[in-house]
Scaffold this motif. Structure first.
Motif, PDB file in Angstrom:
ATOM      1  N   ASP A 139     -11.217  -2.431   0.883  1.00  9.49           N
ATOM      2  CA  ASP A 139     -11.301  -3.119  -0.405  1.00  9.49           C
ATOM      3  C   ASP A 139      -9.903  -3.292  -0.995  1.00  9.49           C
ATOM      4  N   PHE A 140      -9.073  -2.255  -0.862  1.00  8.84           N
ATOM      5  CA  PHE A 140      -7.685  -2.342  -1.318  1.00  8.84           C
ATOM      6  C   PHE A 140      -6.972  -3.489  -0.604  1.00  8.84           C
ATOM      7  N   TYR A 141      -7.170  -3.589   0.711  1.00 12.90           N
ATOM      8  CA  TYR A 141      -6.507  -4.631   1.481  1.00 12.90           C
ATOM      9  C   TYR A 141      -6.918  -6.022   0.988  1.00 12.90           C
ATOM     10  N   ARG A 142      -8.225  -6.242   0.841  1.00 12.29           N
ATOM     11  CA  ARG A 142      -8.698  -7.578   0.433  1.00 12.29           C
ATOM     12  C   ARG A 142      -8.137  -7.971  -0.928  1.00 12.29           C
ATOM     13  N   LYS A 143      -8.257  -7.053  -1.897  1.00 14.50           N
ATOM     14  CA  LYS A 143      -7.805  -7.378  -3.257  1.00 14.50           C
ATOM     15  C   LYS A 143      -6.283  -7.485  -3.328  1.00 14.50           C
ATOM     16  N   SER A 144      -5.587  -6.672  -2.535  1.00 12.19           N
ATOM     17  CA  SER A 144      -4.123  -6.725  -2.531  1.00 12.19           C
ATOM     18  C   SER A 144      -3.625  -8.019  -1.912  1.00 12.19           C
ATOM     19  N   TYR A 145      -4.295  -8.475  -0.862  1.00 15.28           N
ATOM     20  CA  TYR A 145      -3.919  -9.752  -0.233  1.00 15.28           C
ATOM     21  C   TYR A 145      -3.986 -10.878  -1.264  1.00 15.28           C
ATOM     22  N   LEU A 146      -5.063 -10.904  -2.027  1.00 13.99           N
ATOM     23  CA  LEU A 146      -5.225 -11.953  -3.029  1.00 13.99           C
ATOM     24  C   LEU A 146      -4.185 -11.824  -4.144  1.00 13.99           C
ATOM     25  N   TYR A 147      -3.919 -10.595  -4.578  1.00 12.71           N
ATOM     26  CA  TYR A 147      -2.906 -10.369  -5.620  1.00 12.71           C
ATOM     27  C   TYR A 147      -1.525 -10.794  -5.130  1.00 12.71           C
ATOM     28  N   LEU A 148      -1.159 -10.395  -3.917  1.00  9.65           N
ATOM     29  CA  LEU A 148       0.157 -10.742  -3.383  1.00  9.65           C
ATOM     30  C   LEU A 148       0.292 -12.247  -3.160  1.00  9.65           C
ATOM     31  N   SER A 149      -0.813 -12.902  -2.820  1.00 10.27           N
ATOM     32  CA  SER A 149      -0.797 -14.366  -2.673  1.00 10.27           C
ATOM     33  C   SER A 149      -0.501 -15.031  -4.007  1.00 10.27           C
ATOM     34  N   LYS A 150      -1.135 -14.532  -5.065  1.00  7.51           N
ATOM     35  CA  LYS A 150      -0.904 -15.076  -6.406  1.00  7.51           C
ATOM     36  C   LYS A 150       0.550 -14.901  -6.810  1.00  7.51           C
ATOM     37  N   ILE A 151       1.099 -13.696  -6.605  1.00  8.54           N
ATOM     38  CA  ILE A 151       2.483 -13.424  -6.974  1.00  8.54           C
ATOM     39  C   ILE A 151       3.442 -14.288  -6.156  1.00  8.54           C
ATOM     40  N   LYS A 152       3.138 -14.453  -4.884  1.00 11.75           N
ATOM     41  CA  LYS A 152       4.011 -15.253  -4.029  1.00 11.75           C
ATOM     42  C   LYS A 152       4.010 -16.716  -4.466  1.00 11.75           C
ATOM     43  N   MET A 181       0.836  -1.209   0.000  1.00  8.46           N
ATOM     44  CA  MET A 181       0.000   0.000   0.000  1.00  8.46           C
ATOM     45  C   MET A 181       0.867   1.254   0.000  1.00  8.46           C
ATOM     46  N   ASP A 182       1.952   1.234   0.770  1.00  9.73           N
ATOM     47  CA  ASP A 182       2.864   2.379   0.775  1.00  9.73           C
ATOM     48  C   ASP A 182       3.350   2.695  -0.634  1.00  9.73           C
ATOM     49  N   LEU A 238     -10.869   9.977  -1.828  1.00  8.28           N
ATOM     50  CA  LEU A 238     -11.264  10.668  -3.062  1.00  8.28           C
ATOM     51  C   LEU A 238     -10.678   9.956  -4.269  1.00  8.28           C
ATOM     52  N   TYR A 239      -9.416   9.528  -4.158  1.00  4.72           N
ATOM     53  CA  TYR A 239      -8.787   8.782  -5.256  1.00  4.72           C
ATOM     54  C   TYR A 239      -9.557   7.487  -5.529  1.00  4.72           C
ATOM     55  N   PHE A 240      -9.884   6.745  -4.463  1.00  2.00           N
ATOM     56  CA  PHE A 240     -10.625   5.494  -4.640  1.00  2.00           C
ATOM     57  C   PHE A 240     -12.004   5.759  -5.250  1.00  2.00           C
ATOM     58  N   ASP A 241     -12.641   6.851  -4.849  1.00  2.00           N
ATOM     59  CA  ASP A 241     -13.963   7.185  -5.388  1.00  2.00           C
ATOM     60  C   ASP A 241     -13.921   7.441  -6.885  1.00  2.00           C
ATOM     61  N   GLN A 242     -12.801   7.965  -7.356  1.00  2.00           N
ATOM     62  CA  GLN A 242     -12.705   8.398  -8.752  1.00  2.00           C
ATOM     63  C   GLN A 242     -12.019   7.388  -9.669  1.00  2.00           C
ATOM     64  N   ASN A 243     -11.480   6.306  -9.087  1.00  2.00           N
ATOM     65  CA  ASN A 243     -10.719   5.344  -9.886  1.00  2.00           C
ATOM     66  C   ASN A 243     -11.074   3.910  -9.510  1.00  2.00           C
ATOM     67  N   ASP A 244     -11.112   3.038 -10.513  1.00  2.00           N
ATOM     68  CA  ASP A 244     -11.262   1.604 -10.283  1.00  2.00           C
ATOM     69  C   ASP A 244      -9.890   1.030  -9.921  1.00  2.00           C
ATOM     70  N   PRO A 245      -9.757  -0.114  -9.240  1.00  2.00           N
ATOM     71  CA  PRO A 245     -10.821  -1.044  -8.879  1.00  2.00           C
ATOM     72  C   PRO A 245     -11.103  -1.118  -7.370  1.00  2.00           C
ATOM     73  N   TYR A 246     -10.736  -0.097  -6.597  1.00  2.00           N
ATOM     74  CA  TYR A 246     -10.884  -0.172  -5.142  1.00  2.00           C
ATOM     75  C   TYR A 246     -11.944   0.807  -4.651  1.00  2.00           C
ATOM     76  N   ALA A 247     -12.805   0.340  -3.740  1.00  2.00           N
ATOM     77  CA  ALA A 247     -13.844   1.204  -3.175  1.00  2.00           C
ATOM     78  C   ALA A 247     -13.314   2.029  -2.015  1.00  2.00           C
ATOM     79  N   ASP A 248     -12.427   1.438  -1.225  1.00  2.00           N
ATOM     80  CA  ASP A 248     -11.876   2.107  -0.049  1.00  2.00           C
ATOM     81  C   ASP A 248     -10.650   1.332   0.408  1.00  2.00           C
TER      82      ASP A 248
END
Length: 298
Positions: A126-139, A94-95, A113-123
């Motif tokens: 949401d960033f945490y959940r999707k990032s966890y899954l992405y990082l799991s795939k990469i790992k 996230m950093d 405001l950034y999340f409101d104006q851009n896909d794919p994260y709501a807040d």
């Protein structure tokens, strides 16, 4: 990390959008992937991040379900091999994400405001959940040798001129520091400024560029050390000992293979290993509303 943290995506405390997902109850199971389930509620929460989509029709919903199924295939595979992503890894990810967008992590309003104006994260959640899954795939991909090169940061401790006693003492200190960073202790980039004796990379937050199985990387880290770095996943600091000293290395990006057949091969392997049951169509057809449409209001 417990599975409930990843997949129990509750619809409470979500104020950004309201979603009318026909007549399906949030607990309705839309698909099962190995040990995991995808509910209608999970799909609704996943879709909240896509604020640019005003209406979701059947084909779009199928694509959402496909993405979620692929994510869970990798999560099952990680569980099987005991590969885990930590809170610290997601925090560093996230950093980097916020830094790349020129956002200050302390400015919560600007981030939302950034999340409101851009896909794919709501807040942020949401960033945490999707990032966890992405990082799991990469790992998983890196651990199983599907990824061959990565971009990395390095904290270097020279052992030049040290006798055995001093070298052993320094090794203990560096391995301890590596564990502390991995557990969310000292901030990696502060430690670069404080300790690193590689003056060139130190000026750029420890960035050493590409690590791969080539002469440059092997000369720096040794063959075994280079292999360990490439397999480490993202933002997972590891201790490496080389002829010139000790290193704490942390990857920040992988170079994805240009040949998409490699990823297709992995997907096929996982599909054959973990049972997938899709209930999406029958659940939609059994609901009182026959038209498959979701309207998202802002």
């Amino acid at each position: 990390m417990k599975k409930i943290i990843i997949l129990s995506l509750l619809l409470t405390n979500i104020f950004i959008h309201s979603v009318n997902f026909v007549d399906l109850d949030n607990k309705t199971v839309m698909a099962k992937v190995g040990d995991y389930e995808i509910t209608a509620g999970d799909m609704k929460v996943f879709m909240l991040g896509y604020s640019s989509v005003e209406k979701w029709l059947g084909s779009g919903l199928d694509k959402v379900l496909d993405i979620m199924i692929e994510n869970l295939l990798f999560l099952n595979a990680c569980d099987e091999q005991k590969i885990a992503v930590t809170q610290t890894e997601v925090d560093y990810y996230m950093d980097k994400f916020l830094r790349d967008k020129s956002l200050d992590r302390r400015d919560l309003k600007a981030i939302q405001l950034y999340f409101d104006q851009n896909d794919p994260y709501a807040d942020a959640d949401d960033f945490y959940r999707k990032s966890y899954l992405y990082l799991s795939k990469i790992k998983y991909l890196s651990y199983n040798d599907y990824l061959k090169s990565c971009k990395s940061y390095n904290i270097f401790f020279s052992t030049k001129g040290l006798d055995k006693k001093k070298k052993d003492s320094l090794r203990d200190q560096v391995t301890s520091l590596t564990r502390e960073i991995a557990e969310g202790g000292p901030y990696f980039f502060d430690m670069v400024k404080t300790y690193s004796q590689d003056e060139k990379s130190k000026q750029n937050r420890g960035d050493i560029g590409l690590v791969e199985m080539d002469k440059k990387s092997v000369d720096m880290f040794g063959k075994v050390g280079t292999e360990r770095i490439i397999k480490a996943g993202l933002f997972n600091p590891i201790f490496v000992e080389s002829n010139s000293g000790f290193h704490i290395v942390m990857n920040y990006e992988y170079v994805m293979p240009k040949d998409t057949a490699i990823i297709d091969e992995v997907d096929t392997k996982l599909v054959n290993k973990f049972k997938i049951t899709r209930n999406f169509k029958q659940n939609i057809e059994s609901s009182s509303t026959q038209k498959i449409e979701i309207t998202i209001t802002h």
